[in-house]
Design an enzyme around this catalytic site. Sequence first.
Site, short mmCIF file in Angstrom:
data_model
loop_
_atom_site.label_atom_id
_atom_site.label_comp_id
_atom_site.label_asym_id
_atom_site.label_seq_id
_atom_site.Cartn_x
_atom_site.Cartn_y
_atom_site.Cartn_z
CD GLU A 107 -95.22 34.63 -14.79
OE1 GLU A 107 -96.43 34.59 -14.57
OE2 GLU A 107 -94.75 34.97 -15.89
CB CYS A 163 -86.64 29.39 -18.55
SG CYS A 163 -86.60 31.13 -18.96
CB CYS A 168 -87.04 43.82 -16.97
SG CYS A 168 -85.46 43.82 -17.86
CB CYS A 220 -86.76 44.64 -25.06
SG CYS A 220 -85.06 44.47 -24.52
CB CYS A 268 -89.58 41.92 -23.76
SG CYS A 268 -89.43 40.82 -22.35
CB CYS A 316 -88.71 33.74 -25.45
SG CYS A 316 -87.44 32.54 -25.38
N1 SAH Z 1 -82.80 40.14 -20.31
C1 SAH Z 1 -82.19 39.00 -20.92
C2 SAH Z 1 -82.90 37.70 -20.67
C3 SAH Z 1 -84.41 37.63 -20.78
S1 SAH Z 1 -85.22 37.44 -22.29
C4 SAH Z 1 -82.00 39.24 -22.39
O1 SAH Z 1 -82.46 40.25 -22.88
O2 SAH Z 1 -81.34 38.43 -23.04
C5 SAH Z 1 -84.75 35.98 -23.08
C6 SAH Z 1 -84.82 36.08 -24.59
O3 SAH Z 1 -86.16 36.22 -25.08
C7 SAH Z 1 -84.05 37.28 -25.12
O4 SAH Z 1 -83.30 36.91 -26.25
C8 SAH Z 1 -85.18 38.21 -25.52
O5 SAH Z 1 -84.76 39.16 -26.46
C9 SAH Z 1 -86.20 37.25 -26.03
N2 SAH Z 1 -87.56 37.79 -26.12
C10 SAH Z 1 -88.09 38.82 -25.42
N3 SAH Z 1 -89.37 39.01 -25.79
C11 SAH Z 1 -89.65 38.09 -26.72
C12 SAH Z 1 -90.82 37.76 -27.47
N4 SAH Z 1 -91.97 38.42 -27.30
N5 SAH Z 1 -90.76 36.72 -28.34
C13 SAH Z 1 -89.61 36.03 -28.49
N6 SAH Z 1 -88.49 36.29 -27.82
C14 SAH Z 1 -88.50 37.30 -26.94
#
Ligand code: SAH
Length: 346
Positions: free
Chosen positions: A94, A107, A114, A118, A121, A339
């Site tokens: 996406e 974006c 992945c 985390c 996420c 995000c």
């Molecule tokens: N893998 C990379 C890029 C993808 S995520 C990274 O970790 O930076 C992009 C951003 O969104 C990251 O800062 C991540 O921590 C954040 N993110 C992930 N899940 C989220 C959520 N449920 N709500 C808000 N931000 C989130």
Amino acid sequence: MKLKKKDIRALSKDELRLFFTEIGDQEFRGNQVYEWLWNKGAHQFDDMSNISKDTRQVLKNHFVINHVEVDSLQKSKDGTIKNAVKLFDGLIVESVLIPTLNRTTACVSTQVGCSLDCKFCATAKLKKMRNLNPDEIYDQVKAIDQESRLYHSKPLSNIVFMGMGEPLMNYNNVLKSIDKITSEEGLGMSPKRITVSTSGIPKMIKKLADDKVKFNLAVSLHSAIQEKRIQIMPFATKFTLIDLKESLQYWYEKTNQRITYEYVIWEGINDTREDIDALVRYCKQVPCKVNLIEYNTIDDDSFKQASKRVTDTYIHALEKNRIPVTVRRSRGKDIDAACGQLANKK
Ligand code: SAH
């Protein structure tokens, strides 16, 4: 046996030029075809109108043009657009177009799924299937640029590598895609308008510094306390805050560029004075700014956005210590485009 044809877009411009001399044609034909592939975005050899029919046939005998297709498009009521992008092998990633008053931002994803874990996420719940090729990353940007022109009457102004996947675990392809995005034959975009976000892989951050990249770097911090960070980002057991700090100091020494920490504040997780003090201390070690991200819910009850009062306390503490801080408002939540929400739900 039929030989598998090669993706012509895996060839550099020099390799294409060489191909043409090897088949007894002229070198500059390579430039023409390269322009069709990258600048004009041709998906078929027959689109290449200034290349003779015979030459197009030679190309068809040797190569395929693997390209992505926007499989479906969802529009949020706030103007955000989410593309489900189908890759040549049928897998889907996406990407998102985020319009604001002064800019339109793409974006983009760098991996299918992945490999990191985390807890907050949605993408992390998908198994990592594979890395994206440079052209698959580039095509997402190109598609969003076209949508930006179509729906918002202006070209794309910024790109964030914050979609699915960990960009620094697909290092070479991400850098190659940025080379294409910034080159005149591609989109001619300034690297200053590109931000790569990483969960924080020290060795690769040092490599970025050694490679003297010109784009911005953002690091998903979320906690400056090691024991807490590994609870929400378990891979951080391997990539500790100490190593991360050291790599960021190295980055700053080499590039002179301030990094951005991304940080979500969750109730009961990182909402205490101790968390704030740890963040302030961590921020003092390397020139940085902090981007407080609004939490976007995923199907997991353990995480809840902290109150506005806690966010204000964070902001106050950071500002008091002269650490620049901004708040990133969520966009496209109604279509799961914000995000951390990209999970191929459709
Ligand atoms: N893998 C990379 C890029 C993808 S995520 C990274 O970790 O930076 C992009 C951003 O969104 C990251 O800062 C991540 O921590 C954040 N993110 C992930 N899940 C989220 C959520 N449920 N709500 C808000 N931000 C989130």
